[in-house]
Design a protein around this motif. Structure first.
Motif, PDB file in Angstrom:
ATOM      1  N   GLN A   1       0.735  -1.257   0.057  1.00 22.31           N
ATOM      2  CA  GLN A   1      -0.109   0.105   0.036  1.00 22.31           C
ATOM      3  C   GLN A   1       1.116   1.121  -0.045  1.00 22.31           C
ATOM      4  OE1 GLN A   1      -2.005   1.468   3.599  1.00 22.31           O
ATOM      5  NE2 GLN A   1      -3.969   0.884   2.380  1.00 22.31           N
ATOM      6  N   LEU A   2       0.542   2.354  -0.893  1.00 17.55           N
ATOM      7  CA  LEU A   2       1.129   3.610  -0.892  1.00 17.55           C
ATOM      8  C   LEU A   2       0.116   4.475  -0.462  1.00 17.55           C
ATOM      9  CD1 LEU A   2       3.071   5.618  -1.731  1.00 17.55           C
ATOM     10  CD2 LEU A   2       2.246   5.605  -4.012  1.00 17.55           C
TER      11      LEU A   2
ATOM     12  N   GLY B   1       0.902  22.990   1.312  1.00 20.38           N
ATOM     13  CA  GLY B   1       0.774  21.801   0.002  1.00 20.38           C
ATOM     14  C   GLY B   1       1.561  20.955   0.068  1.00 20.38           C
ATOM     15  N   ARG B   2       2.271  20.417   1.119  1.00 18.17           N
ATOM     16  CA  ARG B   2       3.208  19.321   1.254  1.00 18.17           C
ATOM     17  C   ARG B   2       1.949  18.154   1.684  1.00 18.17           C
ATOM     18  NH1 ARG B   2       7.122  22.558   5.223  1.00 18.17           N
ATOM     19  NH2 ARG B   2       5.069  21.961   6.360  1.00 18.17           N
ATOM     20  N   ARG B   3       2.452  16.780   1.327  1.00 18.86           N
ATOM     21  CA  ARG B   3       1.706  15.902   1.563  1.00 18.86           C
ATOM     22  C   ARG B   3       2.568  14.553   2.235  1.00 18.86           C
ATOM     23  NH1 ARG B   3      -3.238  15.206  -1.410  1.00 18.86           N
ATOM     24  NH2 ARG B   3      -3.443  17.035  -2.681  1.00 18.86           N
ATOM     25  N   VAL B   4       2.086  14.017   3.321  1.00 20.72           N
ATOM     26  CA  VAL B   4       2.992  12.907   3.765  1.00 20.72           C
ATOM     27  C   VAL B   4       2.646  11.597   3.066  1.00 20.72           C
ATOM     28  CG1 VAL B   4       3.309  11.338   5.882  1.00 20.72           C
ATOM     29  CG2 VAL B   4       2.911  14.046   5.943  1.00 20.72           C
ATOM     30  N   VAL B   5       3.587  10.733   2.765  1.00 19.90           N
ATOM     31  CA  VAL B   5       3.626   9.573   2.076  1.00 19.90           C
ATOM     32  C   VAL B   5       4.180   8.325   2.729  1.00 19.90           C
ATOM     33  CG1 VAL B   5       3.501  10.814  -0.242  1.00 19.90           C
ATOM     34  CG2 VAL B   5       5.736   9.983   0.860  1.00 19.90           C
ATOM     35  N   GLY B   6       3.763   7.203   2.603  1.00 22.33           N
ATOM     36  CA  GLY B   6       3.934   5.966   3.265  1.00 22.33           C
ATOM     37  C   GLY B   6       3.932   4.814   2.321  1.00 22.33           C
ATOM     38  N   VAL B   7       4.693   3.893   2.442  1.00 19.47           N
ATOM     39  CA  VAL B   7       4.910   2.579   1.945  1.00 19.47           C
ATOM     40  C   VAL B   7       4.875   1.539   3.001  1.00 19.47           C
ATOM     41  CG1 VAL B   7       6.062   0.952   0.261  1.00 19.47           C
ATOM     42  CG2 VAL B   7       6.267   3.499  -0.108  1.00 19.47           C
ATOM     43  N   PHE B   8       3.824   0.722   2.742  1.00 21.44           N
ATOM     44  CA  PHE B   8       3.299  -0.314   3.857  1.00 21.44           C
ATOM     45  C   PHE B   8       3.166  -1.691   3.162  1.00 21.44           C
ATOM     46  CE2 PHE B   8       1.821   3.803   5.008  1.00 21.44           C
ATOM     47  CZ  PHE B   8       2.070   3.878   6.228  1.00 21.44           C
TER      48      PHE B   8
ATOM     49  N   ALA C   1       8.531   2.767   4.347  1.00 22.38           N
ATOM     50  CA  ALA C   1       9.078   3.876   4.125  1.00 22.38           C
ATOM     51  C   ALA C   1       8.106   5.208   4.410  1.00 22.38           C
ATOM     52  CB  ALA C   1       9.571   3.968   2.678  1.00 22.38           C
ATOM     53  N   SER C   2       8.754   6.170   4.633  1.00 27.68           N
ATOM     54  CA  SER C   2       7.870   7.298   4.872  1.00 27.68           C
ATOM     55  C   SER C   2       8.608   8.614   4.199  1.00 27.68           C
ATOM     56  CB  SER C   2       7.343   7.639   6.138  1.00 27.68           C
ATOM     57  OG  SER C   2       8.491   7.773   6.953  1.00 27.68           O
ATOM     58  N   GLY C   3       7.760   9.488   3.875  1.00 27.72           N
ATOM     59  CA  GLY C   3       8.483  10.915   3.654  1.00 27.72           C
ATOM     60  C   GLY C   3       7.406  12.052   3.342  1.00 27.72           C
ATOM     61  N   VAL C   4       7.790  12.949   2.356  1.00 26.12           N
ATOM     62  CA  VAL C   4       6.875  14.453   2.206  1.00 26.12           C
ATOM     63  C   VAL C   4       7.188  14.606   0.683  1.00 26.12           C
ATOM     64  CG1 VAL C   4       6.514  16.695   2.852  1.00 26.12           C
ATOM     65  CG2 VAL C   4       7.371  14.967   4.702  1.00 26.12           C
TER      66      VAL C   4
END
Length: 110
Positions: free
Chosen positions: A11-12, A21-28, A41-44
């Motif tokens: 899942q992303l 306007g920033r968005r937090v993202v993650g990979v699960f 992983a996580s990031g912006v």
């Protein structure tokens, strides 16, 4: 770990934009049949590029210094991060300030 048989869900996630306007993202991932999701992983994400993006059209990036990637997976295993052969794809890396750039390929088994 990827199981010998069965499936793995990946899942992303992309969060709503914050005030600038920033968005937090993650990979699960989740092993089929288990209820636990593992964050890998996580990031912006942002439309703003630190430093204006100068030099990103050239590879390796302008001003980046080569990093020795020999033994990288052994060092990662030493801190508890173990990757199987399919996931050992780092071929080269460079550092420019706080940024890290890498060349990554699929493992030989692919």
């Amino acid at each position: 770990m990827v199981p010998e048989c069965g499936g793995v869900r990946v899942q992303l996630s992309v969060g709503a934009p914050d005030g600038v306007g920033r968005r937090v993202v993650g990979v699960f991932s989740q092993v089929e049949g288990e209820g636990v999701w593992t964050r890998h992983a996580s990031g912006v994400l942002s439309a703003d590029v630190p430093g204006g993006g100068e030099g990103l059209g050239v590879w390796p990036p302008v001003g980046a210094v080569a990093v020795d990637v020999g033994g990288v997976y052994e060092r990662l295993a030493g801190v508890g991060l173990e990757y199987g052969p399919v996931f050992q794809g780092v071929r080269a890396a460079w550092r420019r300030g706080d940024e890290v750039f890498a060349e990554v390929a699929l493992g030989e088994e692919q």
